[in-house]
Scaffold this motif. Structure first.
Motif, PDB file in Angstrom:
ATOM      1  N   LEU A  50      -0.629  11.748 -63.671  1.00  0.00           N
ATOM      2  CA  LEU A  50       0.148  11.731 -64.715  1.00  0.00           C
ATOM      3  C   LEU A  50       0.405  12.932 -64.891  1.00  0.00           C
ATOM      4  CD1 LEU A  50      -0.841   8.358 -67.014  1.00  0.00           C
ATOM      5  CD2 LEU A  50       1.036   8.911 -64.854  1.00  0.00           C
ATOM      6  N   PRO A  51       1.077  14.412 -64.187  1.00  0.00           N
ATOM      7  CA  PRO A  51       0.737  15.747 -64.311  1.00  0.00           C
ATOM      8  C   PRO A  51       1.989  15.677 -65.877  1.00  0.00           C
ATOM      9  CG  PRO A  51       2.517  15.349 -62.369  1.00  0.00           C
ATOM     10  CD  PRO A  51       1.507  13.435 -62.821  1.00  0.00           C
ATOM     11  N   PHE A  52       2.610  14.703 -65.820  1.00  0.00           N
ATOM     12  CA  PHE A  52       3.250  15.354 -67.721  1.00  0.00           C
ATOM     13  C   PHE A  52       2.560  14.862 -68.996  1.00  0.00           C
ATOM     14  CE2 PHE A  52       4.665  11.283 -65.345  1.00  0.00           C
ATOM     15  CZ  PHE A  52       4.010  10.702 -65.540  1.00  0.00           C
ATOM     16  N   VAL A  53       1.422  14.229 -68.764  1.00  0.00           N
ATOM     17  CA  VAL A  53       0.899  13.872 -70.258  1.00  0.00           C
ATOM     18  C   VAL A  53      -0.485  15.311 -69.668  1.00  0.00           C
ATOM     19  CG1 VAL A  53       1.670  11.735 -69.919  1.00  0.00           C
ATOM     20  CG2 VAL A  53      -0.385  12.142 -68.758  1.00  0.00           C
ATOM     21  N   MET A  54      -0.805  15.339 -71.693  1.00  0.00           N
ATOM     22  CA  MET A  54      -1.902  16.376 -71.821  1.00  0.00           C
ATOM     23  C   MET A  54      -2.067  17.456 -70.710  1.00  0.00           C
ATOM     24  SD  MET A  54      -4.857  12.961 -71.807  1.00  0.00           S
ATOM     25  CE  MET A  54      -4.225  11.956 -71.054  1.00  0.00           C
ATOM     26  N   THR A  55      -0.373  18.094 -71.067  1.00  0.00           N
ATOM     27  CA  THR A  55      -0.449  19.304 -69.777  1.00  0.00           C
ATOM     28  C   THR A  55      -1.098  20.469 -70.797  1.00  0.00           C
ATOM     29  OG1 THR A  55       1.568  19.944 -71.612  1.00  0.00           O
ATOM     30  CG2 THR A  55       2.221  18.459 -69.298  1.00  0.00           C
ATOM     31  N   LYS A  56      -1.767  20.449 -72.049  1.00  0.00           N
ATOM     32  CA  LYS A  56      -2.224  21.964 -71.828  1.00  0.00           C
ATOM     33  C   LYS A  56      -3.711  21.480 -72.942  1.00  0.00           C
ATOM     34  CE  LYS A  56       2.051  24.019 -72.998  1.00  0.00           C
ATOM     35  NZ  LYS A  56       2.523  25.475 -72.718  1.00  0.00           N
ATOM     36  N   THR A  57      -3.990  20.423 -72.688  1.00  0.00           N
ATOM     37  CA  THR A  57      -5.577  19.613 -73.343  1.00  0.00           C
ATOM     38  C   THR A  57      -6.256  20.453 -72.830  1.00  0.00           C
ATOM     39  OG1 THR A  57      -4.537  17.390 -74.148  1.00  0.00           O
ATOM     40  CG2 THR A  57      -6.506  18.273 -74.519  1.00  0.00           C
ATOM     41  N   VAL A  58      -6.607  20.335 -71.336  1.00  0.00           N
ATOM     42  CA  VAL A  58      -7.574  21.083 -71.009  1.00  0.00           C
ATOM     43  C   VAL A  58      -7.799  22.230 -71.273  1.00  0.00           C
ATOM     44  CG1 VAL A  58      -9.366  21.528 -68.537  1.00  0.00           C
ATOM     45  CG2 VAL A  58      -7.913  19.189 -69.308  1.00  0.00           C
ATOM     46  N   SER A  59      -7.179  23.330 -70.643  1.00  0.00           N
ATOM     47  CA  SER A  59      -7.111  24.718 -70.161  1.00  0.00           C
ATOM     48  C   SER A  59      -6.712  24.723 -72.486  1.00  0.00           C
ATOM     49  CB  SER A  59      -5.911  24.665 -70.091  1.00  0.00           C
ATOM     50  OG  SER A  59      -4.751  24.788 -71.715  1.00  0.00           O
ATOM     51  N   LYS A  60      -6.807  23.715 -73.273  1.00  0.00           N
ATOM     52  CA  LYS A  60      -6.808  24.956 -74.713  1.00  0.00           C
ATOM     53  C   LYS A  60      -8.443  24.344 -75.060  1.00  0.00           C
ATOM     54  CE  LYS A  60      -6.010  23.394 -79.398  1.00  0.00           C
ATOM     55  NZ  LYS A  60      -6.464  22.059 -79.243  1.00  0.00           N
ATOM     56  N   ASN A  61      -9.180  23.589 -74.938  1.00  0.00           N
ATOM     57  CA  ASN A  61     -10.330  22.887 -74.543  1.00  0.00           C
ATOM     58  C   ASN A  61     -10.909  23.839 -74.398  1.00  0.00           C
ATOM     59  OD1 ASN A  61     -10.822  20.683 -76.774  1.00  0.00           O
ATOM     60  ND2 ASN A  61      -8.753  19.967 -75.698  1.00  0.00           N
ATOM     61  N   ARG A  63     -10.643  27.098 -73.462  1.00  0.00           N
ATOM     62  CA  ARG A  63     -10.405  28.084 -74.140  1.00  0.00           C
ATOM     63  C   ARG A  63     -11.409  28.392 -75.256  1.00  0.00           C
ATOM     64  NH1 ARG A  63      -4.859  27.984 -73.218  1.00  0.00           N
ATOM     65  NH2 ARG A  63      -5.347  28.379 -71.298  1.00  0.00           N
ATOM     66  N   GLU A  64     -11.364  27.202 -75.755  1.00  0.00           N
ATOM     67  CA  GLU A  64     -12.313  27.102 -76.930  1.00  0.00           C
ATOM     68  C   GLU A  64     -14.148  26.989 -77.298  1.00  0.00           C
ATOM     69  OE1 GLU A  64     -10.594  23.745 -79.170  1.00  0.00           O
ATOM     70  OE2 GLU A  64      -9.173  24.870 -79.860  1.00  0.00           O
ATOM     71  N   LEU A  65     -13.999  25.966 -75.848  1.00  0.00           N
ATOM     72  CA  LEU A  65     -15.365  25.730 -74.967  1.00  0.00           C
ATOM     73  C   LEU A  65     -16.053  27.315 -74.944  1.00  0.00           C
ATOM     74  CD1 LEU A  65     -15.651  22.509 -73.224  1.00  0.00           C
ATOM     75  CD2 LEU A  65     -17.127  22.664 -75.658  1.00  0.00           C
ATOM     76  N   ASP A  66     -15.165  27.647 -74.421  1.00  0.00           N
ATOM     77  CA  ASP A  66     -15.609  29.170 -73.968  1.00  0.00           C
ATOM     78  C   ASP A  66     -15.778  30.966 -75.829  1.00  0.00           C
ATOM     79  OD1 ASP A  66     -15.909  31.822 -72.293  1.00  0.00           O
ATOM     80  OD2 ASP A  66     -13.659  32.721 -72.895  1.00  0.00           O
ATOM     81  N   GLY A  67     -15.218  30.001 -76.658  1.00  0.00           N
ATOM     82  CA  GLY A  67     -15.214  31.418 -77.623  1.00  0.00           C
ATOM     83  C   GLY A  67     -16.627  30.296 -78.079  1.00  0.00           C
TER      84      GLY A  67
END
Length: 71
Positions: A50-61, A63-67
């Motif tokens: 379902l590409p229209f849901v949770m569109t930024k969740t993984v990339s945001k997380n 980035r946070e984990l990388d930090g």
């Protein structure tokens, strides 16, 4: 011979000192990180279907984990 090299490259007996954590602190951190990554994997699979849901969740997380891991 090759398997010894592989094992030696995977075993770091000074890792806990390098990251300045006790065994229990490292255990808790690693379990939390692993759980977080498993949940992000599930989100990624849902997003694939379902590409229209949770569109930024993984990339945001990620980035946070990388930090957190870069500290």
């Amino acid at each position: 011979m090759t398997s010894n090299l592989l094992v030696n490259s995977m075993v770091n007996r000074t890792h806990l000192k390098e990251v300045n954590l006790t065994y229990v602190q490292h255990l808790v951190f690693s379990l939390r990180l692993g759980t977080h990554l498993l949940l992000l994997s599930a989100v990624c699979l849902i997003h694939a279907l379902l590409p229209f849901v949770m569109t930024k969740t993984v990339s945001k997380n990620i980035r946070e984990l990388d930090g957190v891991l870069s500290k």
